[in-house]
Design a protein around this motif. Structure first.
Motif, PDB file in Angstrom:
ATOM      1  N   GLN A  49       0.817  -1.213   0.000  1.00 21.82           N
ATOM      2  CA  GLN A  49       0.000   0.000   0.000  1.00 21.82           C
ATOM      3  C   GLN A  49       0.853   1.265   0.000  1.00 21.82           C
ATOM      4  O   GLN A  49       0.463   2.276  -0.576  1.00 21.82           O
ATOM      5  CB  GLN A  49      -0.916   0.008   1.229  1.00 21.82           C
ATOM      6  N   ILE A 353      -3.196   4.916   7.648  1.00 23.37           N
ATOM      7  CA  ILE A 353      -4.332   4.543   6.790  1.00 23.37           C
ATOM      8  C   ILE A 353      -4.721   3.085   7.015  1.00 23.37           C
ATOM      9  O   ILE A 353      -5.900   2.751   7.179  1.00 23.37           O
ATOM     10  CB  ILE A 353      -3.972   4.782   5.311  1.00 23.37           C
ATOM     11  N   ASN A 354      -3.716   2.211   7.029  1.00 23.13           N
ATOM     12  CA  ASN A 354      -3.963   0.786   7.210  1.00 23.13           C
ATOM     13  C   ASN A 354      -4.613   0.503   8.562  1.00 23.13           C
ATOM     14  O   ASN A 354      -5.602  -0.237   8.659  1.00 23.13           O
ATOM     15  CB  ASN A 354      -2.650   0.013   7.072  1.00 23.13           C
ATOM     16  N   ASN A 357      -8.195   1.763   8.761  1.00 25.27           N
ATOM     17  CA  ASN A 357      -9.092   0.867   8.015  1.00 25.27           C
ATOM     18  C   ASN A 357      -9.402  -0.393   8.818  1.00 25.27           C
ATOM     19  O   ASN A 357     -10.537  -0.881   8.817  1.00 25.27           O
ATOM     20  CB  ASN A 357      -8.462   0.486   6.673  1.00 25.27           C
ATOM     21  N   GLY A 360     -11.903   0.371  11.476  1.00 25.94           N
ATOM     22  CA  GLY A 360     -13.179   0.871  10.975  1.00 25.94           C
ATOM     23  C   GLY A 360     -13.399   2.357  11.094  1.00 25.94           C
ATOM     24  O   GLY A 360     -14.556   2.799  11.191  1.00 25.94           O
ATOM     25  N   ILE A 363     -13.892   7.252   6.351  1.00 28.33           N
ATOM     26  CA  ILE A 363     -12.968   7.926   5.439  1.00 28.33           C
ATOM     27  C   ILE A 363     -12.906   9.421   5.712  1.00 28.33           C
ATOM     28  O   ILE A 363     -11.851  10.050   5.568  1.00 28.33           O
ATOM     29  CB  ILE A 363     -13.374   7.651   3.968  1.00 28.33           C
ATOM     30  N   GLN A 366     -10.613   9.935   8.490  1.00 34.36           N
ATOM     31  CA  GLN A 366      -9.254   9.619   8.060  1.00 34.36           C
ATOM     32  C   GLN A 366      -8.590  10.837   7.427  1.00 34.36           C
ATOM     33  O   GLN A 366      -7.418  11.133   7.691  1.00 34.36           O
ATOM     34  CB  GLN A 366      -9.261   8.449   7.071  1.00 34.36           C
TER      35      GLN A 366
END
Length: 389
Positions: A49, A353-354, A357, A360, A363, A366
């Motif tokens: 990623q 980011i990982n 995610n 949960g 976005i 984030q």
């Protein structure tokens, strides 16, 4: 020994701050995910990623070092990835010529940015902002007929999703990845010893032998752990290997060549660099040409990973690249920053980011957190620079 460690950390807080941040982030997400964050599969996904952001961060580091910025790399990456998809899927051009063409186009666009910025005098913010809009429009035009362009070339898709083959054919563990990790550790130790001996030769201050050995053991253990973990899954991915090669090549360029010294001289004091005979225009042209090359590489990695080109590809890549560079210790005032540290900065952003995610986080939140991280990195740079001065 403890006093020396405290002094070392205080003197080098700018460089070590990102490692501390990375450890804290990984520890938090490991606790919140009950250890899932550190699983072999997730770490492998994490390195994949971060690939397309890491190569952008390397180029962005040099751009910021010479006191400029490049906002066009996000949609530039998306557009060049779409060009690769179109060449292979609509014109049946083989993978190697496709990659070469995309790389040359990326360099060309980078040189155009560099030319207008250095020779015409357009501020980099304005020029690359225009480039961002142009690439955004070009991406929409290139994908408007079919929307998403699916890539059916397995070899190309292997770049973003495949792993290096195990020459030892061991069924239980990927021995080639362990060998690669051992080679990296070996050359790291040799390099550090050589660097220490050169400093001693000229009577520069060095770490005590105990602290130096502790540093070698600690960093070697981290490298060893990473490659051991990857070897227990599918091994080192092609994406991770490409990132390592890019980091190594740019590390050599910036630390071992006159070109690298000129780049930092221009960033540190442009007037003094000009008086010493360094061509600021040529350095600017090279740095933006290099940024174009890495933008093309990022587009290839991203498009290959998702096996398609989409109208939204590249959205906010520039934010993550800039944030990774600043988290990696590049200075907003120019002249300071290491390309290897920008890889760590990219790992910090990818870990955020990982991890978000996995637990949960929405976005929308984030984006707020990633923006806050960028602000924090710049504040950290300003505070540590003021203390140093």
């Amino acid at each position: 020994m403890l006093e020396e460690l405290k002094t070392l950390l205080k003197k080098n807080i700018r460089e070590y701050g990102m490692y501390i941040a990375l450890v804290i982030i990984m520890a938090i997400f490991s606790l919140l995910t009950d250890g899932l964050f550190f699983s072999s599969r997730n770490l492998s996904n994490l390195f994949n990623q971060m690939g397309y952001i890491a190569v952008l961060a390397v180029g962005m580091t040099l751009v910021i070092v010479i006191r400029h910025i490049d906002l066009s790399v996000g949609f530039g990456s998306g557009f060049l990835g779409a060009i690769a998809a179109i060449l292979m899927m609509q014109y049946n051009i083989p993978i190697l010529p496709t990659i070469l063409i995309v790389m040359l186009i990326g360099i060309f666009f980078g040189l155009i940015n560099g030319f207008f910025i250095s020779y015409i005098g357009i501020p980099s913010f304005v020029m690359t902002l225009a480039g961002m809009m142009i690439f955004r429009g070009a991406l929409l035009v290139s994908t408007e007929k079919t929307g998403t362009i699916i890539i059916l070339n397995d070899t190309f898709n292997e770049i973003g999703n495949g792993f290096i083959p195990d020459i030892f054919h061991n069924e239980n563990i990927h021995m080639t990845s362990l060998l690669l990790g051992a080679i990296i550790i070996f050359f790291y130790i040799i390099s550090e010893i050589k660097k220490r001996n050169n400093k001693l030769k000229y009577n520069f201050e060095v770490l005590s032998m105990k602290v130096f050995i502790l540093k070698l053991i600690l960093i070697s253990s981290v490298i060893g752990y990473v490659f051991w973990t990857l070897a227990n899954y599918n091994g080192v991915s092609w994406t991770f290997l490409i990132v390592l090669v890019v980091a190594f090549v740019y590390h050599i360029i910036t630390t071992k060549t006159p070109l690298g010294r000129h780049i930092y001289a221009v960033g540190g004091n442009p007037e003094a660099a000009k008086l010493s005979g360094i061509s600021i225009n040529k350095i600017t042209l090279f740095v933006f040409g290099s940024m174009g090359f890495l933008t093309a590489l990022s587009g290839i990695l991203y498009t290959s990973r998702f096996q398609s080109a989409t109208p939204t590809a590249g959205t906010l890549f520039e934010l993550d690249a800039i944030a990774a560079a600043y988290v990696g210790g590049v200075s907003a005032s120019g002249g300071v920053g290491k390309v290897t540290n920008s890889i760590v900065g990219a790992l910090v952003m990818a870990s955020l980011i990982n991890g978000m995610n996995l637990i949960g986080v929405g976005i929308s939140y984030q984006y707020i957190i990633r923006g806050a991280v960028l602000v924090a990195a710049v504040v950290f740079d300003i505070k540590t620079r003021n203390k140093a001065s």
